[in-house]
Write an enzyme that holds these catalytic residues in place. Sequence first.
Site, PDB file in Angstrom:
ATOM      1  N   LYS A  82      -5.353  10.450  23.393  1.00  0.00           N
ATOM      2  CA  LYS A  82      -5.989  11.761  23.402  1.00  0.00           C
ATOM      3  C   LYS A  82      -5.726  12.473  22.083  1.00  0.00           C
ATOM      4  CE  LYS A  82      -5.541  16.199  25.607  1.00  0.00           C
ATOM      5  NZ  LYS A  82      -4.805  17.017  26.516  1.00  0.00           N
ATOM      6  N   LYS A  86      -0.587  11.228  22.709  1.00  0.00           N
ATOM      7  CA  LYS A  86      -1.273  12.517  22.675  1.00  0.00           C
ATOM      8  C   LYS A  86      -0.921  13.221  21.369  1.00  0.00           C
ATOM      9  CE  LYS A  86      -1.631  16.974  25.004  1.00  0.00           C
ATOM     10  NZ  LYS A  86      -1.445  17.724  26.248  1.00  0.00           N
TER      11      LYS A  86
HETATM   12  C1  PBG Z   1      -1.591  20.281  28.529  1.00  0.00           C
HETATM   13  C2  PBG Z   1      -2.964  19.782  28.252  1.00  0.00           C
HETATM   14  C3  PBG Z   1      -3.817  20.160  27.211  1.00  0.00           C
HETATM   15  C4  PBG Z   1      -4.990  19.440  27.371  1.00  0.00           C
HETATM   16  C5  PBG Z   1      -4.840  18.650  28.496  1.00  0.00           C
HETATM   17  N1  PBG Z   1      -3.570  18.871  29.028  1.00  0.00           N
HETATM   18  C6  PBG Z   1      -3.637  21.189  26.169  1.00  0.00           C
HETATM   19  C7  PBG Z   1      -2.640  21.047  25.121  1.00  0.00           C
HETATM   20  O1  PBG Z   1      -1.931  20.055  24.994  1.00  0.00           O
HETATM   21  O2  PBG Z   1      -2.529  22.018  24.383  1.00  0.00           O
HETATM   22  C8  PBG Z   1      -6.174  19.516  26.455  1.00  0.00           C
HETATM   23  C9  PBG Z   1      -7.450  19.010  26.997  1.00  0.00           C
HETATM   24  C10 PBG Z   1      -8.651  19.365  26.213  1.00  0.00           C
HETATM   25  O3  PBG Z   1      -8.618  19.907  25.104  1.00  0.00           O
HETATM   26  O4  PBG Z   1      -9.739  19.086  26.735  1.00  0.00           O
HETATM   27  N2  PBG Z   1      -1.490  20.804  29.838  1.00  0.00           N
END
Ligand code: PBG
Length: 327
Positions: A248, A195
């Site tokens: 991601k 991520k």
């Molecule tokens: C953290 C989380 C995020 C997303 C999914 N889980 C936000 C982040 O890391 O700031 C982002 C998903 C998206 O942008 O569609 N709980």
Amino acid sequence: MPFPIHRLRRLRKTDAIMRMVRENKVSVDDLIYPLFVCEGKGVKTEISSMPGNYRWSIDLLANEVKECWNLGIPAVILFGIPDKKDARGSEAYNPDGIVQRAIQEIKSAVPEIAVITDVCIDEYTDHGHCGLVENGQILNDPTLELLAKMALTHAEAGADIVAPSDMMDGRVGAIRKALDQSGFGDSIIMSYAAKYASAFYGPFREAADSSPQFGDRCSYQMDPANGEESVREVAQDIEEGADIVMVKPALSYLDVIYKIKKEFSVPLAAYNVSGEYSMAHAASEKGWLDGDRVIMEVLLSIKRAGAQMILTYSAKHAAKIIQNIVP
Ligand code: PBG
């Protein structure tokens, strides 16, 4: 393959031939739909930066999930927006918290659908970070215990899959251990393994009210400059017990998806994130792009890169396109 013995256009001559040689296809089976759940009754508030996506109160959620199931979508992923936030994100692991109640509601209304939950405390902390904070630093090891507690309350409420998205080191192992010790050896872990610290999460943070109140997430999420490092992140999560791994965002990271697919044989998911959705939607609204075609091309490119599951805010719309249901 010298010309004119070989003419690649031969295989593009008719639609039937093209269908026969087509290498990849997006199916409704590939789609996972993210849902935001909030407190209250009768709440369906559109997220302004993500038109067509809403914050739902629990009483309206089951209907929405039923609609997904009827469209053939096999899974939803839940994000909670609690009323109360504090430094330790207490509501995240409250057995009677927003997501825990939402899981129960969904499981009694649509028991067949797979319920995935996002495991991360950022929506529940007043500072908006994914870990505990001390003197401006994000603490890794003390956060693990909270994540494990959170995942366990989700499994107890009936979640099929828990999906840690916090990017603390060691969280998959901590969660696996907690689940196994409490009799949830069959609960599945889908880890947000690679991520990245991405600007494409902007609209999500509006939707989930989870922007960090100081600093950024660069000390725990990955540097967008690093491809090779994703292999180490994924290897570690698999070793700690991840059943499914995720890359991601998706669109700017197709090379990472491709790399992970080549390197590992575990099921691979990709998150077509909020900013990717909003960009396509905005350009389509302006008449600059054909929205439907762009959505399907993006999903196809993610599959072609190697992901077999796609978390996407376009899931319902794509399911309708695939099945020729006119919206
Ligand atoms: C953290 C989380 C995020 C997303 C999914 N889980 C936000 C982040 O890391 O700031 C982002 C998903 C998206 O942008 O569609 N709980």
